[in-house]
Write a protein that holds these residues in place. Structure first.
Motif, mmCIF file in Angstrom:
data_model
loop_
_atom_site.group_PDB
_atom_site.id
_atom_site.type_symbol
_atom_site.label_atom_id
_atom_site.label_comp_id
_atom_site.label_asym_id
_atom_site.label_seq_id
_atom_site.Cartn_x
_atom_site.Cartn_y
_atom_site.Cartn_z
ATOM 1 N N GLN A 199 0.854 -1.180 0.000
ATOM 2 C CA GLN A 199 0.000 0.000 0.000
ATOM 3 C C GLN A 199 0.897 1.240 0.000
ATOM 4 O O GLN A 199 1.114 1.884 1.020
ATOM 5 N N ARG A 259 3.895 0.859 -9.760
ATOM 6 C CA ARG A 259 3.315 -0.259 -10.515
ATOM 7 C C ARG A 259 4.221 -0.657 -11.686
ATOM 8 O O ARG A 259 4.342 -1.842 -12.007
ATOM 9 N N ILE A 286 0.513 -8.066 -10.498
ATOM 10 C CA ILE A 286 -0.550 -7.648 -9.581
ATOM 11 C C ILE A 286 -1.762 -8.539 -9.829
ATOM 12 O O ILE A 286 -2.289 -8.574 -10.938
ATOM 13 N N GLU A 312 -6.421 -5.957 -6.420
ATOM 14 C CA GLU A 312 -6.306 -4.553 -6.038
ATOM 15 C C GLU A 312 -7.576 -4.094 -5.350
ATOM 16 O O GLU A 312 -8.666 -4.616 -5.590
ATOM 17 N N ASN A 313 -7.417 -3.108 -4.498
ATOM 18 C CA ASN A 313 -8.555 -2.462 -3.865
ATOM 19 C C ASN A 313 -8.201 -0.981 -3.730
ATOM 20 O O ASN A 313 -7.030 -0.612 -3.791
ATOM 21 N N PRO A 337 -4.695 3.166 -2.582
ATOM 22 C CA PRO A 337 -4.677 1.937 -3.383
ATOM 23 C C PRO A 337 -3.928 0.828 -2.647
ATOM 24 O O PRO A 337 -2.897 1.080 -2.022
ATOM 25 N N MET A 359 -2.599 -3.301 -3.148
ATOM 26 C CA MET A 359 -2.406 -4.322 -4.176
ATOM 27 C C MET A 359 -1.730 -5.572 -3.629
ATOM 28 O O MET A 359 -0.945 -5.503 -2.683
ATOM 29 N N LYS A 360 -2.065 -6.692 -4.243
ATOM 30 C CA LYS A 360 -1.388 -7.955 -3.936
ATOM 31 C C LYS A 360 -0.609 -8.360 -5.188
ATOM 32 O O LYS A 360 -1.174 -8.433 -6.280
ATOM 33 N N GLY A 370 -3.997 1.330 -12.073
ATOM 34 C CA GLY A 370 -4.166 -0.013 -11.530
ATOM 35 C C GLY A 370 -4.880 -0.947 -12.483
ATOM 36 O O GLY A 370 -6.048 -0.699 -12.817
ATOM 37 N N LEU A 391 -8.064 -2.546 -10.841
ATOM 38 C CA LEU A 391 -9.058 -1.498 -10.566
ATOM 39 C C LEU A 391 -9.781 -1.105 -11.847
ATOM 40 O O LEU A 391 -10.999 -0.913 -11.858
#
Length: 248
Positions: free
Chosen positions: A122, A131, A141, A144-145, A155, A157-158, A186, A189
């Motif tokens: 994050q 990114r 990635i 994402e959230n 944002p 991300m995993k 993203g 996203l």
């Protein structure tokens, strides 16, 4: 009795990215509430909570003791992954730090970084650069959230190490528009048309419009200002295009 909430929406979203059953290493654990949450919710069987500063780590220890979770959470003074040993955890959390700092932590010892099954990240800044760093360094990635909290956008991300095909360590000078937008906003996203992303884009649109108005209002019509105007105008154009893509 309603359960007391120990995490912000942002940190709950970070914790929610962790794969259940994974051992976790939280770098920059601050006051230790993410590790406590992970244990309390049964998400992780054990957490290594690390921080570069003694003050926050001391408070983390106090909070862990208050919840009687010392046998599940180990605290460790560490600059990034400096005090970490490969294999001690499955998931790495780096949250609430600038993008450049997170990149430095991930790059410092690639053997350690690559030993994790997943990275929960994050970054607070340099999002497009961050990114792009993941993409060009062989990470993918996969989730994402984006959380909006107290007027700010976060944002999350995993990422996992991509092993099914060779990834380029570098990129051509000209990056396709779609790839640039994925780096900027993203990939997941965009794919999922995340509702918070649209609100983020609305804010970006207003910021770009205000900057353009300020430049136009400035009587000094120099080459520098012309270049800046063109740069912001292009970003506004990209932003509007992405917003159109996200509309139902």
């Amino acid at each position: 009795m309603k359960e007391k909430r120990i995490l912000s929406k942002r940190l709950e979203a970070v914790a929610g990215m962790v794969t259940a059953g994974n051992r976790v290493c939280d770098v920059g654990c601050d006051h230790g509430f993410v590790p406590i949450y992970l244990i309390q919710k049964g998400i992780s069987p054990g957490v290594l909570a690390m921080d570069i500063k003694e003050g926050p780590l001391k408070r983390a220890k106090e909070h862990i003791a208050a919840y009687r979770l010392e046998q599940y959470i180990e605290t460790r003074l560490s600059d990034g992954l400096g005090s970490y040993k490969s294999g001690e955890a499955d998931s790495l959390i780096c949250a609430g730090m600038g993008g450049k700092l997170v990149m430095r932590i991930l790059e410092a010892d690639r053997t350690k970084t690559d030993s994790f099954r997943e990275l929960i990240l994050q970054p607070q800044s340099e999002l497009e650069q961050f990114r792009r760093f993941l993409r060009t360094q062989g990470y993918l990635i996969i989730a994402e959230n984006m959380i909006e909290e107290d007027g700010k956008f976060y944002p999350i991300m995993k990422a996992v190490r991509k092993t099914d095909e060779t990834m380029p360590y570098g990129e051509s000078f000209e990056i396709p528009w779609q790839k640039r937008m994925e780096d900027r906003y993203g990939p997941i996203l965009l794919q999922e048309k995340h509702p918070v992303l649209y609100r983020y884009l609305e804010r970006e649109k207003h910021i770009y419009q205000e900057i353009l108005e300020q430049i136009k209002a400035n009587e000094m019509d120099t080459k520098k200002h012309s270049s800046r105007y063109a740069e912001i105008e292009e970003k506004l154009h990209d932003c509007l295009q992405v917003m159109q893509m996200l509309c139902p």
